[in-house]
Write an enzyme that holds these catalytic residues in place. Structure first.
Site, PDB file in Angstrom:
ATOM      1  N   ARG A 165      -2.909 -45.646 -30.797  1.00  0.00           N
ATOM      2  CA  ARG A 165      -4.276 -45.680 -30.303  1.00  0.00           C
ATOM      3  C   ARG A 165      -4.217 -45.720 -28.781  1.00  0.00           C
ATOM      4  NH1 ARG A 165      -7.742 -50.367 -32.827  1.00  0.00           N
ATOM      5  NH2 ARG A 165      -6.015 -51.560 -32.014  1.00  0.00           N
TER       6      ARG A 165
ATOM      7  N   ASP B  44      -6.728 -46.291 -25.433  1.00  0.00           N
ATOM      8  CA  ASP B  44      -8.073 -46.702 -25.003  1.00  0.00           C
ATOM      9  C   ASP B  44      -8.693 -45.658 -24.086  1.00  0.00           C
ATOM     10  OD1 ASP B  44      -7.588 -49.202 -26.210  1.00  0.00           O
ATOM     11  OD2 ASP B  44      -6.555 -49.874 -24.388  1.00  0.00           O
TER      12      ASP B  44
ATOM     13  N   TYR C 276       5.569 -46.515 -23.966  1.00  0.00           N
ATOM     14  CA  TYR C 276       4.429 -46.418 -23.053  1.00  0.00           C
ATOM     15  C   TYR C 276       4.935 -46.662 -21.640  1.00  0.00           C
ATOM     16  CZ  TYR C 276       0.784 -46.794 -26.711  1.00  0.00           C
ATOM     17  OH  TYR C 276      -0.057 -46.576 -27.774  1.00  0.00           O
TER      18      TYR C 276
ATOM     19  N   ARG D 149      -1.027 -53.220 -21.260  1.00  0.00           N
ATOM     20  CA  ARG D 149      -1.825 -53.463 -20.055  1.00  0.00           C
ATOM     21  C   ARG D 149      -1.854 -54.945 -19.673  1.00  0.00           C
ATOM     22  NH1 ARG D 149      -7.317 -50.597 -21.366  1.00  0.00           N
ATOM     23  NH2 ARG D 149      -7.907 -51.679 -19.433  1.00  0.00           N
TER      24      ARG D 149
END
Lengths: 262, 262
Positions: free
Chosen positions: A52, A54, A112, A200
Site C-alpha cells: 500500500r 499513501d 522502501y 515514515r
C-alpha cells in the site's frame, strides 16, 4: 481465467494513494489502473497490490495482480496499458502467474527508500521526490540509530493508528542511511512487512536523531516502549518510494547488495 | 540605485519561457520574478537574464540582474523572494554588483546540459527533466559527432529563425556526450554564446547520429552548409537545463572539469 501480474512505477504526487476509494478524494493508482483495463478490454477487475502506498508516495517497483477472462497476450499488456495511462504511471512488465499467486500475500520482503534533501535551499528537480530538511543532519548518528532498528521487533511504537494489522511483530533485515549525492541522504529499509506509516515514522525518528534531539542509544528503549508518543514525528510522503518487492525464498541479505541504490 | 544580481534555479515545466510577454501565453520566469519583487518592495523593476530559456527549459544556475532603489540588504533577498515565489523557482544567491554589470552582456561563457532517457519505458522521476528516446542510441558515434561540433564556427545551420543575432559565429569550447547513469545520456555544451534553439538543434542532430541516420563524419559538412534543412530535428525543451554562466576571464577549459555533471 488468468492471473496477471504487473510491475509498475509511478509518481504519486497527484494521486490519493494506491487504494480505490470514494471519488471525492481524487484519483488513486488502483482506480486509474482498473479504469484503463476496463477501457482496454471491457472488463471490470479487482486489482491487488503488494505494498500500500499513501497519498504522495511513489513507486519504482510496485507489484499488482488481477484475474482476467481476457485473452490479450501478456507481452502486449504493458504497451496497451501505457497507451492509455497518464504519463506519471508506467507499466514496466506483465507476466501470467499461477492462480494462487497474490502480489500482497506471496511477498517475502519489500524495500522502501526515503530521500532527504539536506541542502539549505531545496533542489528544484527533487522537490517532489525528496523531503526537504534545511537543518544540517548528523549522518553518523542517524546511521547508528538505523542499525538499532534492524532485527525482529514489536514495532507498535512506529505504527500509526488506522492500520489493519493484528500483530506488530516485523523483521527489518536492513536499515541503512547514506549520502547518495552531495547533501542528498537516502534511508533504505528492507523488511518482511511494514505497518501503517511505519517507514515514515522510522524516518521521522531518524531525523530527530540527525538533529541531535534524540540519542541513537535511545532507540532500543523507544522500540520497547510500544508507545507511539515516543515516536511522534512522521516524515512527509513525498520522500518515500517503494523500490522492490521480492517473492523468492532467497535471503534478502544476499539480494540486497545487487539492488544498488535503486 | 543598486544593481542586484541573482542566481536562481527553476523547473521550467509550467512556464512559458523566461521572457515577459503577453499574459495570454501563461506565466514566465521573468514576469513571476518581477511580480514578486513588486509585492516585496512596491517597486517595478526590469529584470535582465543571462540566458534566454524557452518554454519548458529548466535552469540550475540562471543569472539575472536588475536596478533597484530599495535598501533591503542583499543577504536577505533570497529568503524574501523564496517566501513568495512558487516552489518551482528558487533564488540561490543574491549579490550587489557594479552598475556596469549585465547578466547578459558580461557573460563570458555558458554551459547547457541536455539529458536523454534512453530506456524503453521512460523513467518516472525524470520524465519532466529528460527527453525520452526509446531507440537504443550508439553513444560512441554521438561522441565522435559532438567532438566535431567543437571550435569556432558559423552555426547558421543550427539556428532557428526568430533569433535576434546578427552574427552566427560562435565558439563551442566543449561538447561532450556520456552515459551518466544506466541509459541516461547527458550532452554537455559549453560555449561563448548560443543562437536561438541552437543546443536543441545540435542535440537533435546528435540523436540522428545515435540512431545511425547521419554519419559523424558528415558534421563538418553540415556545419559548413549553413543550411537549416541539413539539421531539421529539434530536441524537446524538457531535456534542456542551463547549468552555469561564467563571468570571469578564466579559461572554460580549466573550469569545466570542476563543474562535474551539474
Amino acid at each position: 481465467m488468468r492471473n496477471i501480474c504487473l510491475k509498475l512505477a509511478y509518481d504519486g504526487t497527484n494521486y490519493h494513494g494506491f487504494q480505490r476509494q470514494a471519488e471525492a478524494y481524487g484519483p488513486t493508482i488502483q482506480g486509474t489502473l482498473e479504469k484503463v483495463w476496463e477501457k482496454l478490454v471491457k472488463e471490470k477487475v479487482a486489482i491487488t497490490m503488494a505494498g500500500r502506498t499513501d497519498a504522495g508516495v511513489h513507486a519504482l517497483g510496485q507489484i499488482v495482480n488481477f484475474m482476467t477472462a481476457s485473452r490479450i497476450p501478456e507481452e502486449k499488456i504493458p504497451k496497451a496499458f501505457n497507451s492509455l495511462l497518464p504519463k506519471d504511471i508506467r507499466i514496466l512488465q506483465a507476466e501470467c502467474v499461477p492462480d494462487e499467486f497474490s502480489s500482497r500475500w506471496s511477498a517475502k520482503w519489500k524495500r522502501y527508500d526515503y530521500r532527504i534533501d539536506n541542502k539549505l535551499i531545496p533542489d528544484i528537480f527533487n522537490r517532489l521526490y525528496a523531503a526537504h530538511e534545511p537543518i544540517p543532519l548528523k549522518i553518523d548518528l542517524m546511521q547508528q540509530a538505523a542499525l538499532l532498528m534492524e532485527g525482529r521487533h514489536n514495532f507498535k511504537t512506529f505504527a500509526a493508528s488506522g492500520g489493519d494489522s493484528k500483530s506488530f511483530e516485523r523483521t527489518i533485515y536492513r536499515c541503512q542511511v547514506y549520502e547518495e549525492d552531495n547533501k542528498m541522504i537516502r534511508v533504505s529499509c528492507v523488511g518482511d512487512g511494514f505497518l501503517y506509516h511505519m517507514v515514515r515514522i522510522i524516518v521521522g525518528t531518524l531525523l530527530e536523531v540527525g538533529k541531535g534531539k534524540t540519542l541513537p542509544q535511545k532507540i532500543p528503549e523507544i522500540i520497547a516502549s510500544q508507545d507511539r508518543d515516543r515516536a511522534r514525528m512522521i516524515a512527509p510522503a513525498r520522500g518515500l518510494t517503494l523500490i522492490h518487492v521480492n517473492y523468492s525464498n532467497e535471503s534478502p541479505f544476499e539480494i540486497f547488495q545487487d539492488l544498488g541504490s535503486g
